[in-house]
Design an enzyme around this catalytic site. Structure first.
Site, short mmCIF file in Angstrom:
data_model
loop_
_atom_site.label_atom_id
_atom_site.label_comp_id
_atom_site.label_asym_id
_atom_site.label_seq_id
_atom_site.Cartn_x
_atom_site.Cartn_y
_atom_site.Cartn_z
N ASP A 137 27.28 46.51 -24.62
CA ASP A 137 26.35 45.68 -24.43
C ASP A 137 26.67 44.31 -24.55
O ASP A 137 26.48 43.31 -23.79
CB ASP A 137 25.09 46.05 -24.88
CG ASP A 137 23.71 45.07 -24.38
OD1 ASP A 137 23.71 44.81 -23.13
OD2 ASP A 137 22.83 45.32 -25.40
N CYS A 194 11.94 54.70 -1.13
CA CYS A 194 10.81 54.42 -2.20
C CYS A 194 10.80 53.15 -2.79
O CYS A 194 11.83 52.34 -2.87
CB CYS A 194 11.24 55.49 -3.45
SG CYS A 194 10.24 55.33 -4.76
N CYS A 217 10.78 38.30 -15.50
CA CYS A 217 10.77 39.65 -15.90
C CYS A 217 10.25 39.80 -17.46
O CYS A 217 10.73 38.73 -18.11
CB CYS A 217 12.25 40.35 -15.84
SG CYS A 217 12.56 41.94 -16.76
N CYS A 251 9.70 55.37 -11.78
CA CYS A 251 10.65 55.95 -10.79
C CYS A 251 10.31 57.39 -10.93
O CYS A 251 10.48 58.03 -11.86
CB CYS A 251 12.00 55.70 -11.36
SG CYS A 251 13.37 56.37 -10.48
#
Length: 357
Positions: A137, A194, A217, A251
């Protein structure tokens, strides 16, 4: 009769599973050439907001060889943090703060890096393995395109990695090696028509499928953004105080993710699962450090957490939070003061316009 030799790649994946990784795949270091161009376009549009390190190290991030010219293969690994509880459950408890599922347990940087180093030590012990580097990361690595190239999963419309077996609850880590390993087949996009993740976003952070505008966001606004959060976005933040799982939780592929496969280090700590906004609003520096020690949350500091809690309080409609908010009008941080004033204004308007508070 001599027993057949087990290929190194197969033994590597078995060792990775032993160390707690739910997914492991391999790709060539130059397997995702289009990622660099997408990154440059995204940065050009300013979608990274205040995350200036993405801009300053864009050349290194664009491809593995930009960071380490000797790399020949990339091993991508995923560690599951699939939550047992519904991440959306607290949406109907406005007096509580919502903390992203990934941050409710131990700091993933420490857990994933420790497992990566253990795997790297095992690799070094194997014959013929040369130099390698591990990343979690914090380095300029395009983890998601590389994970897709290595077959772990595909980059969904919410821009996160999606796995058929793990859903989108995966921490990613990478090992760069200067040896040529047998690559896996890349993952195929299975999002189809979707759009659940797109419509679930409370602040409309997706201008198009597969594109995220970080400036809108909630995860970016509550974690990376240091100043006042734009007022037009504050109502959409709801009771999120650190990160957001809304697009992830929406999801459908998550129905295949099993909490039993999650690494035990990421089990939620009781004090982080559903903190009371009143408690968060009253935090001082010492209290913040005590509560969030060992958590990735500690890096945002007390002021940003209290700012976030104040905005959540303004969205709560809970008049019992007025005393804690009023005390923040004299806070040393002007950003906290601003959030408290806004929240008090929201609560006052709610009181005036409602026959019963």
């Amino acid at each position: 009769m001599t027993a057949p030799t087990i290929p190194f790649e197969q033994r590597l994946k078995a060792k990775a599973a032993e160390l707690g990784f739910a997914a492991c795949g391999i790709c060539d270091a130059e397997a995702a050439p289009e990622a660099g161009a997408r990154l440059r376009e995204w940065l050009k549009q300013g979608c990274h907001g205040e995350m200036l390190w993405m801009e300053t190290r864009a050349a290194e991030r664009a491809s593995p060889k930009g960071l380490w010219p000797e790399v020949r293969s990339v091993i991508m690994l995923g560690m599951s943090y699939a939550p047992a509880a519904d991440p959306m459950a607290l949406a109907n408890q406005p007096e509580r703060g919502r903390i992203s599922a990934y941050a409710q347990g131990r700091d993933y940087h420490d857990v994933v890096k420790s497992a990566l180093k253990a795997l790297a030590r095992w690799m070094v012990e194997q014959k013929g393995m040369g130099a390698l580097k591990v990343f979690v990361d914090t380095a300029p690595v395009m983890e998601k395109p590389l994970a897709q190239a290595a077959g772990i999963g595909w980059q969904g419309k919410h821009t996160n990695i999606l796995s058929r077996s793990q859903g989108n609850w995966l921490f990613l880590g990478a090992i760069y090696v200067d040896a040529a390993l047998m690559p896996d087949a890349p993952a195929r996009d299975r999002c189809g028509s979707c759009s659940a993740c797109q419509t679930a976003c409370p602040t409309d952070a997706f201008p198009a499928p597969y594109r995220l505008d970080a400036r809108r966001c909630i995860s970016y606004l509550t974690i990376e953004h240091k100043g006042p959060i734009p007022e037009e976005l504050r109502p959409g933040i709801g009771n999120h105080v650190y990160g957001c799982d809304d697009c992830l939780a929406a999801c459908p592929w998550n129905k295949f993710a099993q909490a039993a496969q999650a690494h035990k280090a990421f089990l939620p700590r009781a004090e982080l699962a559903a903190p009371r906004l009143d408690d968060l609003l009253r935090l001082d520096d010492a209290g913040f450090r005590e509560i969030f020690s060992g958590s990735p949350i500690k890096r945002i500091g007390r002021n940003r957490m209290v700012r976030n809690a104040a905005i959540a309080a303004g969205n709560s409609g809970d008049g019992s939070l007025v005393p804690a908010l009023s005390a923040l009008l004299g806070d040393n941080d002007p950003v906290v003061q601003d959030a408290a004033r806004w929240a008090l204004g929201r609560l006052e308007a709610r009181c005036v316009n409602s026959p019963v508070w």
